[in-house]
Scaffold this motif. Structure first.
Motif, PDB file in Angstrom:
ATOM      1  N   ILE A 149       0.860  -1.189   0.000  1.00 59.45           N
ATOM      2  CA  ILE A 149       0.000   0.000   0.000  1.00 59.45           C
ATOM      3  C   ILE A 149       0.891   1.232   0.000  1.00 59.45           C
ATOM      4  O   ILE A 149       1.818   1.351   0.807  1.00 59.45           O
ATOM      5  N   SER A 150       0.623   2.157  -0.914  1.00 57.87           N
ATOM      6  CA  SER A 150       1.434   3.365  -1.014  1.00 57.87           C
ATOM      7  C   SER A 150       0.590   4.473  -1.621  1.00 57.87           C
ATOM      8  O   SER A 150      -0.389   4.219  -2.328  1.00 57.87           O
ATOM      9  N   GLY A 151       0.960   5.701  -1.345  1.00 54.47           N
ATOM     10  CA  GLY A 151       0.227   6.837  -1.893  1.00 54.47           C
ATOM     11  C   GLY A 151       0.351   8.057  -1.007  1.00 54.47           C
ATOM     12  O   GLY A 151       0.998   8.025   0.044  1.00 54.47           O
ATOM     13  N   PRO A 152      -0.264   9.167  -1.408  1.00 55.18           N
ATOM     14  CA  PRO A 152      -0.174  10.423  -0.649  1.00 55.18           C
ATOM     15  C   PRO A 152      -1.028  10.345   0.612  1.00 55.18           C
ATOM     16  O   PRO A 152      -2.241  10.540   0.569  1.00 55.18           O
ATOM     17  N   SER A 153      -0.404  10.050   1.728  1.00 53.67           N
ATOM     18  CA  SER A 153      -1.184   9.692   2.927  1.00 53.67           C
ATOM     19  C   SER A 153      -0.435  10.078   4.202  1.00 53.67           C
ATOM     20  O   SER A 153       0.201   9.219   4.819  1.00 53.67           O
ATOM     21  N   PHE A 154      -0.508  11.325   4.591  1.00 51.26           N
ATOM     22  CA  PHE A 154       0.079  11.748   5.857  1.00 51.26           C
ATOM     23  C   PHE A 154      -0.739  11.186   7.018  1.00 51.26           C
ATOM     24  O   PHE A 154      -1.978  11.261   7.029  1.00 51.26           O
ATOM     25  N   ALA A 155      -0.048  10.642   8.001  1.00 53.55           N
ATOM     26  CA  ALA A 155      -0.715   9.991   9.131  1.00 53.55           C
ATOM     27  C   ALA A 155      -1.638  10.949   9.880  1.00 53.55           C
ATOM     28  O   ALA A 155      -2.752  10.585  10.262  1.00 53.55           O
ATOM     29  N   LYS A 156      -1.191  12.166  10.092  1.00 52.07           N
ATOM     30  CA  LYS A 156      -1.977  13.109  10.899  1.00 52.07           C
ATOM     31  C   LYS A 156      -3.292  13.476  10.224  1.00 52.07           C
ATOM     32  O   LYS A 156      -4.243  13.905  10.901  1.00 52.07           O
ATOM     33  N   GLU A 157      -3.378  13.312   8.913  1.00 53.59           N
ATOM     34  CA  GLU A 157      -4.629  13.577   8.212  1.00 53.59           C
ATOM     35  C   GLU A 157      -5.518  12.335   8.156  1.00 53.59           C
ATOM     36  O   GLU A 157      -6.749  12.444   8.180  1.00 53.59           O
ATOM     37  N   ILE A 158      -4.896  11.157   8.115  1.00 49.49           N
ATOM     38  CA  ILE A 158      -5.680   9.922   8.129  1.00 49.49           C
ATOM     39  C   ILE A 158      -6.459   9.806   9.435  1.00 49.49           C
ATOM     40  O   ILE A 158      -7.645   9.447   9.443  1.00 49.49           O
ATOM     41  N   VAL A 159      -5.822  10.114  10.571  1.00 46.91           N
ATOM     42  CA  VAL A 159      -6.525   9.980  11.852  1.00 46.91           C
ATOM     43  C   VAL A 159      -7.619  11.032  12.008  1.00 46.91           C
ATOM     44  O   VAL A 159      -8.518  10.876  12.843  1.00 46.91           O
ATOM     45  N   LYS A 160      -7.572  12.087  11.205  1.00 43.31           N
ATOM     46  CA  LYS A 160      -8.652  13.075  11.195  1.00 43.31           C
ATOM     47  C   LYS A 160      -9.756  12.687  10.221  1.00 43.31           C
ATOM     48  O   LYS A 160     -10.737  13.425  10.068  1.00 43.31           O
ATOM     49  N   ARG A 161      -9.595  11.537   9.556  1.00 43.11           N
ATOM     50  CA  ARG A 161     -10.551  11.030   8.567  1.00 43.11           C
ATOM     51  C   ARG A 161     -10.714  11.994   7.395  1.00 43.11           C
ATOM     52  O   ARG A 161     -11.782  12.094   6.799  1.00 43.11           O
ATOM     53  N   GLN A 162      -9.643  12.685   7.039  1.00 41.65           N
ATOM     54  CA  GLN A 162      -9.673  13.507   5.844  1.00 41.65           C
ATOM     55  C   GLN A 162      -9.559  12.587   4.623  1.00 41.65           C
ATOM     56  O   GLN A 162      -8.796  11.624   4.644  1.00 41.65           O
ATOM     57  N   ALA A 179      -6.819  -6.852   0.351  1.00 40.15           N
ATOM     58  CA  ALA A 179      -6.271  -5.732   1.112  1.00 40.15           C
ATOM     59  C   ALA A 179      -7.081  -4.463   0.883  1.00 40.15           C
ATOM     60  O   ALA A 179      -7.308  -3.667   1.805  1.00 40.15           O
ATOM     61  N   SER A 180      -7.513  -4.264  -0.353  1.00 45.57           N
ATOM     62  CA  SER A 180      -8.339  -3.101  -0.672  1.00 45.57           C
ATOM     63  C   SER A 180      -9.643  -3.132   0.109  1.00 45.57           C
ATOM     64  O   SER A 180     -10.070  -2.115   0.682  1.00 45.57           O
ATOM     65  N   GLN A 181     -10.289  -4.287   0.161  1.00 44.19           N
ATOM     66  CA  GLN A 181     -11.549  -4.403   0.891  1.00 44.19           C
ATOM     67  C   GLN A 181     -11.344  -4.209   2.388  1.00 44.19           C
ATOM     68  O   GLN A 181     -12.227  -3.684   3.080  1.00 44.19           O
ATOM     69  N   LEU A 182     -10.197  -4.634   2.907  1.00 43.89           N
ATOM     70  CA  LEU A 182      -9.904  -4.451   4.327  1.00 43.89           C
ATOM     71  C   LEU A 182      -9.845  -2.974   4.696  1.00 43.89           C
ATOM     72  O   LEU A 182     -10.379  -2.552   5.732  1.00 43.89           O
ATOM     73  N   PHE A 183      -9.228  -2.170   3.848  1.00 47.62           N
ATOM     74  CA  PHE A 183      -8.965  -0.766   4.173  1.00 47.62           C
ATOM     75  C   PHE A 183     -10.014   0.205   3.656  1.00 47.62           C
ATOM     76  O   PHE A 183     -10.173   1.299   4.191  1.00 47.62           O
ATOM     77  N   HIS A 184     -10.713  -0.180   2.603  1.00 47.65           N
ATOM     78  CA  HIS A 184     -11.531   0.807   1.894  1.00 47.65           C
ATOM     79  C   HIS A 184     -12.660   1.362   2.760  1.00 47.65           C
ATOM     80  O   HIS A 184     -13.418   0.621   3.385  1.00 47.65           O
ATOM     81  N   GLN A 185     -12.730   2.687   2.796  1.00 49.69           N
ATOM     82  CA  GLN A 185     -13.799   3.437   3.453  1.00 49.69           C
ATOM     83  C   GLN A 185     -14.041   4.696   2.623  1.00 49.69           C
ATOM     84  O   GLN A 185     -13.201   5.068   1.798  1.00 49.69           O
ATOM     85  N   PRO A 186     -15.173   5.376   2.818  1.00 55.09           N
ATOM     86  CA  PRO A 186     -15.392   6.614   2.052  1.00 55.09           C
ATOM     87  C   PRO A 186     -14.252   7.620   2.199  1.00 55.09           C
ATOM     88  O   PRO A 186     -13.969   8.374   1.253  1.00 55.09           O
ATOM     89  N   TRP A 187     -13.596   7.635   3.351  1.00 57.35           N
ATOM     90  CA  TRP A 187     -12.502   8.591   3.592  1.00 57.35           C
ATOM     91  C   TRP A 187     -11.123   7.971   3.324  1.00 57.35           C
ATOM     92  O   TRP A 187     -10.120   8.636   3.466  1.00 57.35           O
ATOM     93  N   PHE A 188     -11.093   6.698   2.944  1.00 56.44           N
ATOM     94  CA  PHE A 188      -9.818   6.037   2.652  1.00 56.44           C
ATOM     95  C   PHE A 188     -10.043   5.112   1.459  1.00 56.44           C
ATOM     96  O   PHE A 188     -10.314   3.935   1.597  1.00 56.44           O
ATOM     97  N   ARG A 189      -9.928   5.693   0.278  1.00 54.28           N
ATOM     98  CA  ARG A 189     -10.286   4.990  -0.942  1.00 54.28           C
ATOM     99  C   ARG A 189      -9.078   4.247  -1.496  1.00 54.28           C
ATOM    100  O   ARG A 189      -7.969   4.769  -1.525  1.00 54.28           O
ATOM    101  N   CYS A 190      -9.316   3.014  -1.946  1.00 55.01           N
ATOM    102  CA  CYS A 190      -8.245   2.140  -2.409  1.00 55.01           C
ATOM    103  C   CYS A 190      -8.413   1.820  -3.895  1.00 55.01           C
ATOM    104  O   CYS A 190      -9.521   1.534  -4.352  1.00 55.01           O
ATOM    105  N   TYR A 191      -7.307   1.854  -4.618  1.00 62.00           N
ATOM    106  CA  TYR A 191      -7.296   1.531  -6.045  1.00 62.00           C
ATOM    107  C   TYR A 191      -6.246   0.443  -6.270  1.00 62.00           C
ATOM    108  O   TYR A 191      -5.077   0.618  -5.911  1.00 62.00           O
ATOM    109  N   THR A 192      -6.651  -0.679  -6.863  1.00 62.71           N
ATOM    110  CA  THR A 192      -5.766  -1.829  -6.976  1.00 62.71           C
ATOM    111  C   THR A 192      -4.918  -1.773  -8.241  1.00 62.71           C
ATOM    112  O   THR A 192      -5.257  -1.123  -9.231  1.00 62.71           O
ATOM    113  N   GLY A 193      -3.806  -2.494  -8.186  1.00 65.23           N
ATOM    114  CA  GLY A 193      -2.897  -2.585  -9.321  1.00 65.23           C
ATOM    115  C   GLY A 193      -2.030  -3.821  -9.200  1.00 65.23           C
ATOM    116  O   GLY A 193      -2.091  -4.566  -8.214  1.00 65.23           O
ATOM    117  N   ASP A 194      -1.176  -4.051 -10.214  1.00 71.67           N
ATOM    118  CA  ASP A 194      -0.401  -5.290 -10.276  1.00 71.67           C
ATOM    119  C   ASP A 194       1.089  -5.055 -10.523  1.00 71.67           C
ATOM    120  O   ASP A 194       1.786  -5.940 -11.031  1.00 71.67           O
TER     121      ASP A 194
END
Length: 369
Positions: A149-162, A179-194
């Motif tokens: 899992i990788s991407g533009p994701s600062f921890a301090k903003e994730i815990v604020k549900r931004q 893994a995508s289904q485990l993490f995916h939420q409206p505020w934490f969107r996941c896009y799969t790749g190979d």
């Protein structure tokens, strides 16, 4: 499929690492009703967290989900690991090999949990990506289903549900989807790749270019220069990646340009901060001692130099950062050398792919897979 996807039950997740990112992902999963254990080597952190639901060393102002239990400082027991559906690794790349070596006996002969890696770096001694470290320590079969899992994701903003979006990749489409289904939420969107090789390279290299962006700001340069460095950094990343054997499209993804833009344009980025302080005239040794957290771009720059030399590609910005960090070059002088280079072709992909081919062969796959 994970148990919670089969029959409505939630997953049991063990997070290795209790720093900013490990903590924020543990909180995200715990707040999504999963049962989460978070391992730390710090006895004080474990005791404080379990008593107060706060992390004394990371994201100190955040009240964490009560469904998270800190464990440690001893290494997680085989009994605990075998009860887990998911193992999430949020430790520096330099510690992955040791951790997986310790885990290997527990993973043999039984149910293998879903393995997810969020570290970003290249192992300094071997120049290996995490995918190769997994193959070396746990074997090709586990490496082929490991997820990143990788991407533009600062921890301090994730815990604020931004709202945040990430790339979730694996050589196994099924495991990337899990893994995508485990993490995916409206505020934490996941896009799969190979393309885990491309995602790993992008996540590691962007930290080096963030140091460059910080140096430019520290020297007093402004927005034009930052935009130049982000764009030219992306061109270098793509050239290095295609020479390695990654897809050029990966560098246009959330894990590529998305993470590069975030890390190069935020004063709260650790790697940007290292660069800024270098640009202001501070010495690297003092910066590292007083930074308070790991800036993986510093160690990655060293490993990247060896990779670039092996590939035989041109990476002027990355080479300049290496010279400043490890050759004692003056920051302003080295920047002026880069600015004095003659004009060149803007976009130029490199051919090659031998490192990726060797890795795919180690996994028992053809290079096209």
């Amino acid at each position: 499929m994970l148990p919670h996807q089969q029959n409505g039950h939630k997953s049991k997740v063990l997070v290795f690492g209790a720093g900013n990112f490990g903590s924020c992902l543990a909180d995200h999963l715990g707040d999504s009703s999963h049962t989460v254990y978070m391992w730390s080597r710090s006895e004080n952190l474990v005791n404080h967290f379990n008593q107060h639901h706060r992390n004394p060393e990371a994201l100190q102002d955040h009240l964490f989900a009560e469904s998270i239990t800190a464990v440690g400082p001893e290494f997680p027991s085989a009994e605990l690991v075998q009860r887990m559906d998911v193992l999430l690794f949020a430790i520096p790349t330099e510690g992955v090999r040791e951790t997986l070596t310790a885990l290997k006996p527990t993973l043999e002969g039984g149910k293998v949990p879903l393995l997810i890696f969020v570290n970003k770096g290249i192992e300094t001694k071997t120049h290996a990506l995490t995918l190769e470290i997994i193959a070396d320590t746990c074997g090709p079969e586990i490496a082929k289903v490991a997820t990143f899992i990788s991407g533009p994701s600062f921890a301090k903003e994730i815990v604020k549900r931004q709202p945040t979006s990430v790339s979730v990749v694996s050589l196994s489409a099924e495991h990337a989807q899990q893994a995508s289904q485990l993490f995916h939420q409206p505020w934490f969107r996941c896009y799969t790749g190979d393309d885990p090789i491309g995602v790993e390279l992008a996540g590691a290299l962007k930290n080096v270019y963030a140091i460059a962006a910080g140096i430019a700001a520290g020297l007093g340069f402004e927005n034009n220069t930052r935009a130049m460095l982000i764009t030219r950094g992306l061109a270098e990343m793509t050239r290095i990646g295609t020479a390695y054997g990654a897809s050029p499209l990966t560098f246009l993804s959330l894990a590529g340009v998305g993470d590069l833009f975030l890390t190069c344009s935020s004063k709260t980025s650790r790697n940007y901060t290292v660069g800024y302080r270098l640009g202001q005239g501070e010495k690297l040794e003092h910066i590292i001692k007083t930074l308070g957290s790991v800036a993986e771009g510093v160690t990655t720059a060293k490993a990247l130099k060896a990779v670039v030399d092996e590939l035989g590609v041109t990476a002027q910005i990355a080479s300049g950062i290496y010279d400043v960090l490890y050759e004692g070059r003056d920051v302003e002088e080295r920047a002026n050398e880069l600015l004095s280079l003659p004009p060149n072709r803007e976009l130029d992909l490199s051919e090659g792919g031998k490192p990726a081919q060797r890795l795919m062969e180690k996994l028992g796959l053809t290079p096209e897979v």
